[in-house]
Design a protein around this motif. Sequence first.
Motif: not given
Length: 552
Positions: A241-270
């Motif tokens: 959650v990078n903005n608890i109050t939310g960033r307004q998305i124009s024209g849709y009335g929705a407030a975006k409050t979060y971003e993503y972080v994708l995590v990958y392993a070099k070799n998940i076995f290890d």
Amino acid sequence: MTPQNSKSNKNKINSGGLKSAIAHNNSVKPNSNLIQILKIALPQFFDSDKKFQTDKFLTELQENNIAESRDGYKLGFVGKDYARLQTGCKPETMIAPDIKHNSRNENKNSENIFITGDNLEVLRHMQNAYVGKIKMIYIDPPYNTGKEFVYNDTFEFNDEKLKSMLGYSDDEIQRLKLIQGKSSHSAWLTFMYPRLKLAQKLLTDDGVIFVSIDDNEQANLKMLMDDIFGEGNFVNQFAWVNNITGRQISGYGAAKTYEYVLVYAKNIFDISEFYVDIAFAKKNIPDTYKGFQRDVRKDEYGEFAVGDTLYNHNRIFNEETRPNLVFSIFYNPDTGDITHGNIGEKKKGYIEILPHKNGDGSHKYHAWRWSRNKIETDKYDLIVLPTNNNDYEIYTKTRSYTKTLLKDLITNVSNGDTEFRQLFNEKKIFDYPKPTILLMTFLRTQESNNIIILDFFAGSGTTAHAVMQLNAEDGGNRKFILVQIDEPTNPDSEARRAGYKTIDEIARERIKLATKKIKSEKELVLSENFDGGFKHYRIVTPDVTTLDKIEK
């Protein structure tokens, strides 16, 4: 670990036979990088003419009972072949030290590194000295909102060479060149592909990469990471959650409050499970979050936290791929004893706990995370608990009570902008800097505090700040390598008015200010090995005269 500590590594990075690199790049093919990897990893499948023996490889797979995927799915985009071509190229530049900066007392013995220049070229240089050396990568690439990213590659090769190398027609070459100067999805993927491909090779076998992204390219990044790292090496997708109050998305009335972080392993076995200090987690994960594990108990060996279930969450581990890890676990509710046996076996006084079944109708069992032998020797670190449907589930005990599993929702994260302004006398000279607490959360997932962390989209320098802050708090010896191109600041910006001509200047200044702040914090007692400096290098393109001198 660093170029300045090894004469051989320094020579490889600074000279490296630039003339031979140029000759190599003139003949490189889109699959050159893959062929080189196969020659090292699977030399037995190449014949005397150095051709890969596909039939022999497929036969070997069948003999070893390895299932093959034949669904034909693959990621395609305009520019992918060119991106693969870039991956196989060698650097045609040199890395030059900033002698004045590096000779200062606070920097001359530092093992931290900051490189100014194009990160693709830096990653090519790093293939000489850092393959298999980087434990963790964090990057915050351009989000492709249409403002901060355009594909400005000038195409290193002329049309005739591109035709020869890629086997393209005139129309296909023109289509490729249409992505130049654009911020399309294809342009962004072409930009990211070679950088991620080279970064993968730098990771240790148990290394992980964290990539920040928002909705503009999240779906494409997931497919790209699956393509490069493999679907099976996907670890998790965190939301923060990078903005608890939310960033307004124009024209849709929705407030975006979060971003993503994708995590990958070099070799998940290890890789081992991701852990984070309980005290740290309690501050940053809400009490109401249902996934947060708070179940703390005591046995004859001391306190423990109830950890994860013993069954393997990865569906590729089953009775076909890991037959030695598919069996029944038997639990005696009267004595508390735990043992193992074959599926369907009867043991008097014991309840059979079966591994979970796949939900796809195949009736395949998931594998356990522990072997039979480990269950026998370490059964004191297992606990069986009843479920809501009158069944039983088996869990691991986390003996170091100070640790718990990091979950996929991160909240209560301090504002990166506020933190950054405090360092720079309340001046807003960088847009949307990441908060150090977010990076520290990810750094704490690594059990070792003596690792190398790479960030090749350094931006405001948050990764370096987080590494130094965490080292100051726990006495660790983590080292950072940051890369940032000398992108000019906006002439009308507050950054330019403050005297910062390029983004990399801001990042380097942030590291210095962060070090000063850390050293001023009275509650911190810094260890003798605390490293608050960094060595600075620049990517430079040598002229023909310089090349001749290097060869001599």
